[in-house]
Motif scaffolding. Structure first.
Motif, PDB file in Angstrom:
ATOM      1  N   ASP A  19       0.817  -1.218   0.000  1.00 20.87           N
ATOM      2  CA  ASP A  19       0.000   0.000   0.000  1.00 20.87           C
ATOM      3  C   ASP A  19       0.851   1.269   0.000  1.00 20.87           C
ATOM      4  O   ASP A  19       0.402   2.329  -0.418  1.00 20.87           O
ATOM      5  N   ARG A  22       4.810   3.622  -4.145  1.00 19.00           N
ATOM      6  CA  ARG A  22       4.410   4.534  -5.219  1.00 19.00           C
ATOM      7  C   ARG A  22       5.385   4.351  -6.374  1.00 19.00           C
ATOM      8  O   ARG A  22       6.603   4.249  -6.171  1.00 19.00           O
ATOM      9  N   PHE A 367       2.757   7.437  -8.617  1.00 20.20           N
ATOM     10  CA  PHE A 367       1.373   7.004  -8.848  1.00 20.20           C
ATOM     11  C   PHE A 367       1.190   5.624  -8.243  1.00 20.20           C
ATOM     12  O   PHE A 367       2.161   4.885  -8.031  1.00 20.20           O
ATOM     13  N   GLY A 368      -0.048   5.296  -7.934  1.00 22.02           N
ATOM     14  CA  GLY A 368      -0.338   4.017  -7.293  1.00 22.02           C
ATOM     15  C   GLY A 368      -0.311   2.877  -8.295  1.00 22.02           C
ATOM     16  O   GLY A 368      -0.778   3.023  -9.419  1.00 22.02           O
ATOM     17  N   LYS A 370      -1.951   0.046  -8.051  1.00 16.84           N
ATOM     18  CA  LYS A 370      -3.312  -0.454  -8.260  1.00 16.84           C
ATOM     19  C   LYS A 370      -4.036   0.430  -9.277  1.00 16.84           C
ATOM     20  O   LYS A 370      -4.694  -0.075 -10.187  1.00 16.84           O
ATOM     21  N   ASP A 371      -3.872   1.754  -9.114  1.00 16.80           N
ATOM     22  CA  ASP A 371      -4.493   2.701 -10.048  1.00 16.80           C
ATOM     23  C   ASP A 371      -4.003   2.448 -11.466  1.00 16.80           C
ATOM     24  O   ASP A 371      -4.755   2.508 -12.422  1.00 16.80           O
ATOM     25  N   TYR A 372      -2.720   2.174 -11.563  1.00 15.83           N
ATOM     26  CA  TYR A 372      -2.121   1.943 -12.879  1.00 15.83           C
ATOM     27  C   TYR A 372      -2.824   0.776 -13.575  1.00 15.83           C
ATOM     28  O   TYR A 372      -3.249   0.880 -14.720  1.00 15.83           O
ATOM     29  N   GLU A 374      -5.705  -0.597 -12.837  1.00 19.89           N
ATOM     30  CA  GLU A 374      -7.132  -0.294 -13.048  1.00 19.89           C
ATOM     31  C   GLU A 374      -7.284   0.512 -14.334  1.00 19.89           C
ATOM     32  O   GLU A 374      -8.108   0.213 -15.184  1.00 19.89           O
ATOM     33  N   LYS A 375      -6.460   1.549 -14.436  1.00 19.77           N
ATOM     34  CA  LYS A 375      -6.552   2.447 -15.589  1.00 19.77           C
ATOM     35  C   LYS A 375      -6.194   1.713 -16.883  1.00 19.77           C
ATOM     36  O   LYS A 375      -6.758   1.981 -17.950  1.00 19.77           O
ATOM     37  N   ASP A 395      -0.837  11.200 -16.359  1.00 19.57           N
ATOM     38  CA  ASP A 395      -2.030  11.610 -15.615  1.00 19.57           C
ATOM     39  C   ASP A 395      -2.008  11.106 -14.179  1.00 19.57           C
ATOM     40  O   ASP A 395      -2.718  11.601 -13.332  1.00 19.57           O
ATOM     41  N   PHE A 396      -1.220  10.080 -13.909  1.00 22.41           N
ATOM     42  CA  PHE A 396      -1.227   9.508 -12.571  1.00 22.41           C
ATOM     43  C   PHE A 396      -0.612  10.462 -11.562  1.00 22.41           C
ATOM     44  O   PHE A 396       0.341  11.135 -11.870  1.00 22.41           O
TER      45      PHE A 396
END
Ligand SMILES: Nc1ncnc2c1ncn2[C@@H]1O[C@H](COP(=O)(O)OP(=O)(O)OP(=O)(O)O)[C@@H](O)[C@H]1O
Length: 396
Positions: A19, A22, A367-368, A370-372, A374-375, A395-396
């Motif tokens: 978690d 980054r 950037f995260g 998980k976000d990466y 997901e995106k 954008d992250f």
């Protein structure tokens, strides 16, 4: 995100909570994993000590097995009381429902493929080739002495450390074999005879099931992977242009597959292209089995070395009988001080501070992961070499 320790047994070299990780930059994307330059936002908020981390997203049973295998090999390398300077060590590993991930030191100089393309005519000089080959040879020698056949040697897997020395990466295709028991392995031995190319015929393309996106990026795997075994392995693994004849024939193979790949690599560094590349996989494999490599220019110690490594019969290939020792004695390496490689030889290229950043955008805040991913599902990202100013990554 809750993480539990990876399935491997030894304690990790550093503690890690996924978690808190980054990403600063996408470093590379292969068939199995995505590698980021990352930092721990809690223990190192200013990202003063970033490291590389490979993530396998939502691993299937087979990719999980491969990931755990790679972690296991890296852990063995880290636990080695006499570590080799050209092999990586495991910093830590972690497993969550989303990912299996592991960290290794960051190599800021990019890989040998990128470096070669930056050269005039896309080739290296003979002295530069000697430098890199000597280090790669030592790394392979060390792996073989641990009973590990690497099986994925190619320029993309040879990274450059900040110091300019090499590090081999990507061990998911490696396998363990019994250490060679040939008595002559440790004895001096005459040069191998020229290869008579006697029984090259049995092509078994029909066995190959997996499609690959890019021959250079994606390894192919026929049959269930076998990671460990006896004297020889029967897995069909590797990257098309680097696969040895015995793997294509399905004859079973041993450490000599790495010496074949070393020959292909040396050829590519010398001529800017691999020796057996065809229009498609089938033609490439036919060439590997049937075609002799072409050598432009005058014969030299370098071309002789390549010729002896690219012998199709593994039992007649340089290195088969006595391993790396036999290759180190080749005239091309005359004058190399094998025990003093990191002290005596000055690397031909020292990475500039921003070398590793030229492949993509480093984001200041990070950037995260998980976000990466997901995106990525909704907005597929370009590979690092396709990154442009319009890279959605920023954008992250
Ligand atoms: N420690 C590192 N430092 C810098 N870049 C790295 C590091 N490790 C990996 N990379 C980059 O990431 C890329 C992909 O890594 P790796 O080869 O381990 O992934 P893979 O999914 O196993 O690939 P393959 O398709 O070859 O099996 C490498 O080619 C390299 O460019």
């Amino acid at each position: 995100m809750e993480t539990r320790p990876s399935s491997s047994s030894a304690p990790p070299a550093m503690n890690l909570n996924l978690d808190n990780i980054r990403a600063l930059q996408l470093l590379g994307k292969g068939a199995t994993g995505t590698v980021f330059l990352v930092h721990d936002s809690v223990s190192d908020p200013s990202a003063s000590s970033p490291f590389a981390m490979k993530f396998v997203d939502k691993p299937s049973a087979s990719s999980l097995r491969r990931a755990n295998w790679e972690i296991q090999i890296l852990r063995r390398l880290s636990d080695d009381p006499d570590p080799n300077p050209f092999l990586p060590r495991l910093l830590t590993s972690s497993e969550s429902p989303e990912f299996v991930a592991w960290a290794i030191p960051y190599c800021s100089g990019g890989d040998l493929n990128v470096l070669r393309h930056r050269q005039n005519d896309g080739v290296f000089s003979s002295s530069v080739i000697k430098f890199y080959l000597a280090e790669i040879l030592c790394a392979l020698d060390h792996l073989h002495s641990m009973g590990i056949a690497y099986r994925d040697l190619k320029p993309e897997n040879i990274l450059l450390q900040e110091s300019g020395h090499v590090t081999l990466t990507d061990f998911d295709l490696s396998c363990t074999l019994n250490k060679p028991t040939r008595p002559e392995f440790y004895l001096s031995d005459p040069e191998p005879e020229p290869n008579p190319e006697s029984k090259l015929s049995r092509l078994r393309f029909s066995r190959q099931k997996k499609k690959t996106k890019s021959a250079r990026v994606n390894p192919i795997t026929r049959r269930r992977m076998s990671f460990s075994g006896g004297d020889r392995s029967n897995s069909f693994v590797g990257t098309d242009e680097y696969i040895s004849p015995e793997i294509i024939r399905g004859d079973g193979h041993d450490f000599a597959v790495d010496w074949w790949a070393l020959g292909v690599l040396t050829y590519e560094m010398t001529y800017g292209e691999t020796p057996f590349k065809g229009k498609n996989k089938k033609e490439t494999f036919c060439n590997v089995l049937m075609k002799e490599p072409k050598f432009a220019g005058k014969p030299s110690d370098l071309t002789d070395l390549i010729r002896r490594l690219l012998v199709k019969d593994p039992t007649r290939r340089l290195g088969y009988r006595r391993g790396a020792a036999e290759i180190k004695e080749h005239a091309f390496f005359r004058g190399v001080k094998w025990d003093l490689l990191t002290e005596v030889l000055r690397p031909p290229f020292i990475p500039l501070r921003d070398d590793g950043e030229s492949n993509g955008n480093v984001t200041a805040s990070g950037f995260g992961i998980k976000d990466y991913f997901e995106k990525l599902k909704t907005n597929p990202l370009p590979l690092p070499h396709e990154c442009s100013e319009n890279n959605p990554f920023v954008d992250f």
